[in-house]
Design a protein around this motif. Structure first.
Motif, PDB file in Angstrom:
ATOM      1  N   LEU A  95       5.944   0.992 -23.464  1.00 51.38           N
ATOM      2  CA  LEU A  95       5.564  -0.255 -22.797  1.00 51.38           C
ATOM      3  C   LEU A  95       6.277  -0.383 -21.458  1.00 51.38           C
ATOM      4  CD1 LEU A  95       4.245  -3.060 -22.743  1.00 51.38           C
ATOM      5  CD2 LEU A  95       6.194  -3.904 -24.090  1.00 51.38           C
ATOM      6  N   ASP A  96       7.607  -0.328 -21.490  1.00 51.61           N
ATOM      7  CA  ASP A  96       8.402  -0.381 -20.267  1.00 51.61           C
ATOM      8  C   ASP A  96       8.614   1.050 -19.774  1.00 51.61           C
ATOM      9  OD1 ASP A  96       9.101  -3.298 -20.068  1.00 51.61           O
ATOM     10  OD2 ASP A  96       9.852  -2.881 -22.082  1.00 51.61           O
ATOM     11  N   VAL A  97       7.796   1.470 -18.821  1.00 53.75           N
ATOM     12  CA  VAL A  97       7.780   2.875 -18.409  1.00 53.75           C
ATOM     13  C   VAL A  97       8.799   3.192 -17.328  1.00 53.75           C
ATOM     14  CG1 VAL A  97       5.413   3.394 -19.139  1.00 53.75           C
ATOM     15  CG2 VAL A  97       5.812   2.281 -16.939  1.00 53.75           C
ATOM     16  N   PHE A  98       9.435   2.157 -16.802  1.00 52.47           N
ATOM     17  CA  PHE A  98      10.556   2.352 -15.871  1.00 52.47           C
ATOM     18  C   PHE A  98      11.327   1.050 -15.795  1.00 52.47           C
ATOM     19  CE2 PHE A  98      12.723   2.064 -11.808  1.00 52.47           C
ATOM     20  CZ  PHE A  98      13.314   3.320 -11.677  1.00 52.47           C
ATOM     21  N   MET A  99      12.644   1.129 -15.997  1.00 49.85           N
ATOM     22  CA  MET A  99      13.499  -0.046 -15.869  1.00 49.85           C
ATOM     23  C   MET A  99      14.766   0.340 -15.100  1.00 49.85           C
ATOM     24  SD  MET A  99      13.250  -1.888 -19.622  1.00 49.85           S
ATOM     25  CE  MET A  99      13.905  -0.501 -20.562  1.00 49.85           C
ATOM     26  N   ILE A 100      15.316  -0.622 -14.372  1.00 53.64           N
ATOM     27  CA  ILE A 100      16.574  -0.425 -13.668  1.00 53.64           C
ATOM     28  C   ILE A 100      17.446  -1.644 -13.903  1.00 53.64           C
ATOM     29  CG2 ILE A 100      15.650  -1.367 -11.501  1.00 53.64           C
ATOM     30  CD1 ILE A 100      17.553   0.566 -10.010  1.00 53.64           C
ATOM     31  N   SER A 101      18.755  -1.443 -14.088  1.00 54.44           N
ATOM     32  CA  SER A 101      19.675  -2.560 -14.256  1.00 54.44           C
ATOM     33  C   SER A 101      21.021  -2.189 -13.671  1.00 54.44           C
ATOM     34  CB  SER A 101      19.837  -2.921 -15.738  1.00 54.44           C
ATOM     35  OG  SER A 101      20.629  -1.953 -16.403  1.00 54.44           O
ATOM     36  N   SER A 102      21.832  -3.202 -13.413  1.00 53.93           N
ATOM     37  CA  SER A 102      23.194  -2.963 -12.943  1.00 53.93           C
ATOM     38  C   SER A 102      24.037  -2.431 -14.098  1.00 53.93           C
ATOM     39  CB  SER A 102      23.790  -4.261 -12.401  1.00 53.93           C
ATOM     40  OG  SER A 102      23.660  -5.313 -13.353  1.00 53.93           O
ATOM     41  N   ASP A 103      25.127  -1.802 -13.754  1.00 55.82           N
ATOM     42  CA  ASP A 103      26.083  -1.290 -14.730  1.00 55.82           C
ATOM     43  C   ASP A 103      26.947  -2.458 -15.197  1.00 55.82           C
ATOM     44  OD1 ASP A 103      28.215  -0.107 -16.075  1.00 55.82           O
ATOM     45  OD2 ASP A 103      28.264   1.648 -14.754  1.00 55.82           O
ATOM     46  N   ALA A 104      26.893  -2.764 -16.489  1.00 54.88           N
ATOM     47  CA  ALA A 104      27.633  -3.919 -17.022  1.00 54.88           C
ATOM     48  C   ALA A 104      29.132  -3.788 -16.807  1.00 54.88           C
ATOM     49  CB  ALA A 104      27.328  -4.088 -18.503  1.00 54.88           C
ATOM     50  N   ASN A 105      29.603  -2.568 -16.629  1.00 52.58           N
ATOM     51  CA  ASN A 105      31.035  -2.349 -16.439  1.00 52.58           C
ATOM     52  C   ASN A 105      31.464  -2.349 -14.972  1.00 52.58           C
ATOM     53  OD1 ASN A 105      31.519  -1.965 -19.258  1.00 52.58           O
ATOM     54  ND2 ASN A 105      30.593   0.083 -19.068  1.00 52.58           N
ATOM     55  N   ARG A 106      30.461  -2.387 -14.063  1.00 54.49           N
ATOM     56  CA  ARG A 106      30.782  -2.350 -12.627  1.00 54.49           C
ATOM     57  C   ARG A 106      29.765  -3.183 -11.860  1.00 54.49           C
ATOM     58  NH1 ARG A 106      32.185   3.083  -9.600  1.00 54.49           N
ATOM     59  NH2 ARG A 106      32.462   1.423  -8.036  1.00 54.49           N
ATOM     60  N   SER A 107      29.946  -4.503 -11.903  1.00 58.84           N
ATOM     61  CA  SER A 107      29.037  -5.382 -11.166  1.00 58.84           C
ATOM     62  C   SER A 107      29.251  -5.205  -9.667  1.00 58.84           C
ATOM     63  CB  SER A 107      29.287  -6.844 -11.550  1.00 58.84           C
ATOM     64  OG  SER A 107      28.988  -7.062 -12.907  1.00 58.84           O
ATOM     65  N   PRO A 108      28.191  -5.237  -8.881  1.00 57.73           N
ATOM     66  CA  PRO A 108      28.337  -5.063  -7.431  1.00 57.73           C
ATOM     67  C   PRO A 108      29.241  -6.116  -6.826  1.00 57.73           C
ATOM     68  CG  PRO A 108      26.043  -4.844  -8.100  1.00 57.73           C
ATOM     69  CD  PRO A 108      26.775  -5.367  -9.287  1.00 57.73           C
ATOM     70  N   ALA A 109      30.057  -5.704  -5.868  1.00 56.68           N
ATOM     71  CA  ALA A 109      31.021  -6.604  -5.239  1.00 56.68           C
ATOM     72  C   ALA A 109      30.518  -7.189  -3.936  1.00 56.68           C
ATOM     73  CB  ALA A 109      32.327  -5.855  -4.992  1.00 56.68           C
ATOM     74  N   SER A 110      29.346  -6.739  -3.469  1.00 49.88           N
ATOM     75  CA  SER A 110      28.812  -7.263  -2.211  1.00 49.88           C
ATOM     76  C   SER A 110      27.291  -7.230  -2.250  1.00 49.88           C
ATOM     77  CB  SER A 110      29.321  -6.446  -1.023  1.00 49.88           C
ATOM     78  OG  SER A 110      28.930  -5.088  -1.156  1.00 49.88           O
ATOM     79  N   ALA A 111      26.678  -7.985  -1.362  1.00 47.80           N
ATOM     80  CA  ALA A 111      25.211  -8.028  -1.296  1.00 47.80           C
ATOM     81  C   ALA A 111      24.679  -6.734  -0.688  1.00 47.80           C
ATOM     82  CB  ALA A 111      24.774  -9.222  -0.462  1.00 47.80           C
ATOM     83  N   PHE A 112      23.439  -6.383  -1.058  1.00 46.47           N
ATOM     84  CA  PHE A 112      22.821  -5.172  -0.513  1.00 46.47           C
ATOM     85  C   PHE A 112      21.314  -5.206  -0.751  1.00 46.47           C
ATOM     86  CE2 PHE A 112      23.951  -4.275  -4.914  1.00 46.47           C
ATOM     87  CZ  PHE A 112      22.817  -3.658  -5.419  1.00 46.47           C
ATOM     88  N   GLN A 113      20.599  -4.332  -0.057  1.00 39.95           N
ATOM     89  CA  GLN A 113      19.169  -4.112  -0.253  1.00 39.95           C
ATOM     90  C   GLN A 113      18.978  -2.788  -0.991  1.00 39.95           C
ATOM     91  OE1 GLN A 113      16.230  -5.647   1.380  1.00 39.95           O
ATOM     92  NE2 GLN A 113      17.357  -7.381   2.255  1.00 39.95           N
ATOM     93  N   PHE A 114      17.939  -2.738  -1.857  1.00 40.62           N
ATOM     94  CA  PHE A 114      17.608  -1.453  -2.466  1.00 40.62           C
ATOM     95  C   PHE A 114      16.102  -1.390  -2.705  1.00 40.62           C
ATOM     96  CE2 PHE A 114      18.200  -4.267  -6.019  1.00 40.62           C
ATOM     97  CZ  PHE A 114      17.523  -3.759  -7.118  1.00 40.62           C
ATOM     98  N   ALA A 115      15.592  -0.166  -2.821  1.00 39.35           N
ATOM     99  CA  ALA A 115      14.153   0.039  -2.975  1.00 39.35           C
ATOM    100  C   ALA A 115      13.896   1.247  -3.862  1.00 39.35           C
ATOM    101  CB  ALA A 115      13.483   0.229  -1.617  1.00 39.35           C
TER     102      ALA A 115
END
Length: 573
Positions: free
Chosen positions: A450-470
């Protein structure tokens, strides 16, 4: 209007759900056997807790048991056999009521046409809730898959007020429920939108609708739906006007359900002590029939999930693939945490489309994915890879995952500043190639993704600054080269579309009939559906080894007469 069906072999240009031209019978369940036809129906066994949905999401009070489902002689109509679903005072576990529910999920699916149910309900009073309804075959969660309620009785008193507060035994309604962004308001987190909301959607009979047969009909095309009741030979509309089809979920196949619930938030019986309906109470269904409507309507039998081959595109514009998803048509792109992320503005890597997001809230998690609107069988990709391109800062750690229709998921970690699965972390566009065996882990079912592609942040290393991604150019590769078969070029031909279906095609520019037999059985003669210059018809319920003999009769527009083709045969593979 009169209740009789207008049966036509050809579609009328003036036909519509309001002026229906009813064609051939596509499928029926007559319930005439000695027991339930398990080739078409499955009886539910449970109270919802077995699927982590106790009370089936409606706070229903019953336990559904196959023992409450049978085929019987109808006591009030001599010579009629019917499905009987009986609600009883009977304790199973924590439930003090039992009843029955059956469905055609994975066995029979309907898309468009006229669906007719001849049905009798018991006295519903307070607490009984009989229904004939449909759910979309999409594995997406309700209400994204869509719900069509052909008939329901047992409404709570407040739902009958606008109709003059008639008895629950004289009141029947219908409904359509879909996901609508406008319905996403506090208290309605599912975003379920009901066509019955503040709208006349009912019929009130002068005499009780109980303990006698009544016809309930759904007229359904790609643009409109109409619900009616045929009571004492007169057809009445539930809604004042046809409903527009306002969701792509309603342009997909649905499966059928028949059940008799006890209590729940649809009724005024929130607890067993509030159930006043006389028990046992029995709901009878004489038949369910599906007809063509204005030349539209298909019924398919068996599992319709066809294995993908070669290369399968999840999100790509220019990469050559055998099949692919199209966002907004066959897939949806979800951003899970709007509190941390929003739309981005990075340009695509290839083509004109890109999944671009902006992460705006340091310290919070982010995530999203591509979800197919139908289950996808990627079992041929077990020894292959999934490739994707991503542009993301090198110091951001993230996970890539997939999920099946059984709620199993697996995730692969991509650490910050580390080359993993070929992904070079330099902040520019780069490609990762993940072995499917690693991607799915030990639990994910490739045959029902059903979910053929998913992306998530690393629960152990939350981003420390804002950014763009694609993210772009997501492609599953089976590792084997499969060239799609060339399209037949003759005016008439057959194509096996799945292990159980065979499509007949006649590119003749005018009407065409197909004549066919299966294993030398009775000959079927079918007027095919004409779209543009091509006629088509899909025969279902077949199996490997079946021999289908067929011929066509079509109108030759160049020579201005009908042509009969020679008989041919095809063996299902």
């Amino acid at each position: 209007m009169a209740a009789g069906l207008l049966l036509t072999m050809g579609a009328q240009t003036s036909a519509s759900v309001s002026n229906p031209a009813i064609g051939q019978l596509l499928w029926s369940e007559e319930f005439n056997g000695t027991s339930l036809n398990t080739g078409a129906w499955t009886a539910t066994d449970g109270n919802g807790c077995q699927i982590n949905l106790c009370g089936y999401g409606n706070a229903e009070l019953q336990y559904y048991s196959p023992n409450n489902v049978s085929i019987v002689n109808v006591p009030f109509e001599s010579g009629t056999r019917a499905l009987a679903i009986q609600a009883r005072n009977q304790t199973i576990g924590s439930n003090v009521f039992t009843s029955g529910k059956i469905d055609t999920k994975g066995k029979v699916q309907v898309q468009y046409g006229m669906v007719e149910v001849r049905m009798s309900t018991p006295a519903v009073a307070t607490g009984l809730w009989p229904a004939a309804w449909m759910l979309g075959v999409s594995p997406q969660t309700w209400p994204r898959n869509g719900e069509i309620d052909i008939m329901e009785m047992g409404h709570k008193a407040s739902s009958r007020t606008a109709a003059g507060s008639p008895s629950a035994n004289n009141f029947v309604g219908s409904n359509v429920i879909t996901y609508q962004q406008a319905a996403c308001v506090p208290g309605n987190e599912s975003c379920a939108a009901s066509t019955a909301w503040q709208t006349k959607n009912w019929y009130v009979s002068s005499t009780p609708l109980t303990n006698r047969f009544v016809l309930y009909r759904l007229y359904w095309t790609e643009s409109e739906m109409r619900f009616t009741v045929v009571d004492n030979g007169v057809e009445r509309n539930m809604y004042d006007a046809p409903l527009p089809v306002n969701s792509t979920a309603l342009q997909a196949p649905f499966y059928l359900l028949l059940n008799l619930a006890v209590g729940g938030n649809f009724t005024d019986a929130a607890s067993p002590g509030q159930v006043s309906a006389p028990l046992p109470g029995t709901m009878y269904v004489d038949y369910v029939r599906v007809y063509r409507l204005d030349g539209k309507g298909t019924v398919k039998l068996g599992n319709q999930t066809v294995p993908e081959v070669g290369k399968f595109g999840v999100f790509t514009d220019t990469t050559s693939v055998n099949n692919k998803l199209v966002a907004g048509t066959s897939s949806d792109i979800f951003l899970w945490n709007g509190a941390s992320s929003g739309a981005g503005n990075l340009p695509p890597y290839e083509g004109s489309n890109v999944i671009a997001w902006s992460y705006n809230t340091p310290g919070q998690w982010f995530g999203g994915g591509v979800q197919s609107r139908q289950a996808r069988d990627l079992s041929n990709f077990r020894n292959g890879t999934m490739k994707f391109r991503i542009k993301i800062p090198a110091n951001v750690s993230f996970n890539i995952g997939v999920g099946d229709t059984y709620t199993n998921q697996n995730w692969v970690n991509f650490p910050a500043n580390t080359t993993t699965h070929g992904l070079v972390r330099n902040g520019e566009w780069a490609t990762a190639t993940v072995p499917v065996s690693t991607l799915i882990g030990p639990k994910v079912a490739l045959q029902s993704l059903l979910d053929v592609f998913m992306i998530s942040s690393d629960a152990n290393r939350s981003p420390a600054s804002a950014f763009q991604f694609a993210i772009d150019d997501i492609v599953w590769d089976s590792g084997t080269t499969t060239t799609p078969p060339p399209a037949p070029t003759g005016p008439t031909y057959v194509t096996q579309t799945s292990a159980t279906t065979l499509q007949f095609t006649a590119n003749t520019g005018s009407w065409a009939d197909v004549h066919y037999t299966v294993n030398n059985g009775a000959q079927q003669n079918v007027r095919m559906r004409l779209d543009g210059s091509s006629n088509s018809f899909i025969a279902g319920g077949l199996k490997i080894g079946d021999v289908v003999r067929y011929s066509f009769t079509y109108w030759d527009t160049a020579r201005n007469y009908a042509v009969d083709t020679a008989w041919q045969s095809y063996t299902m593979k």
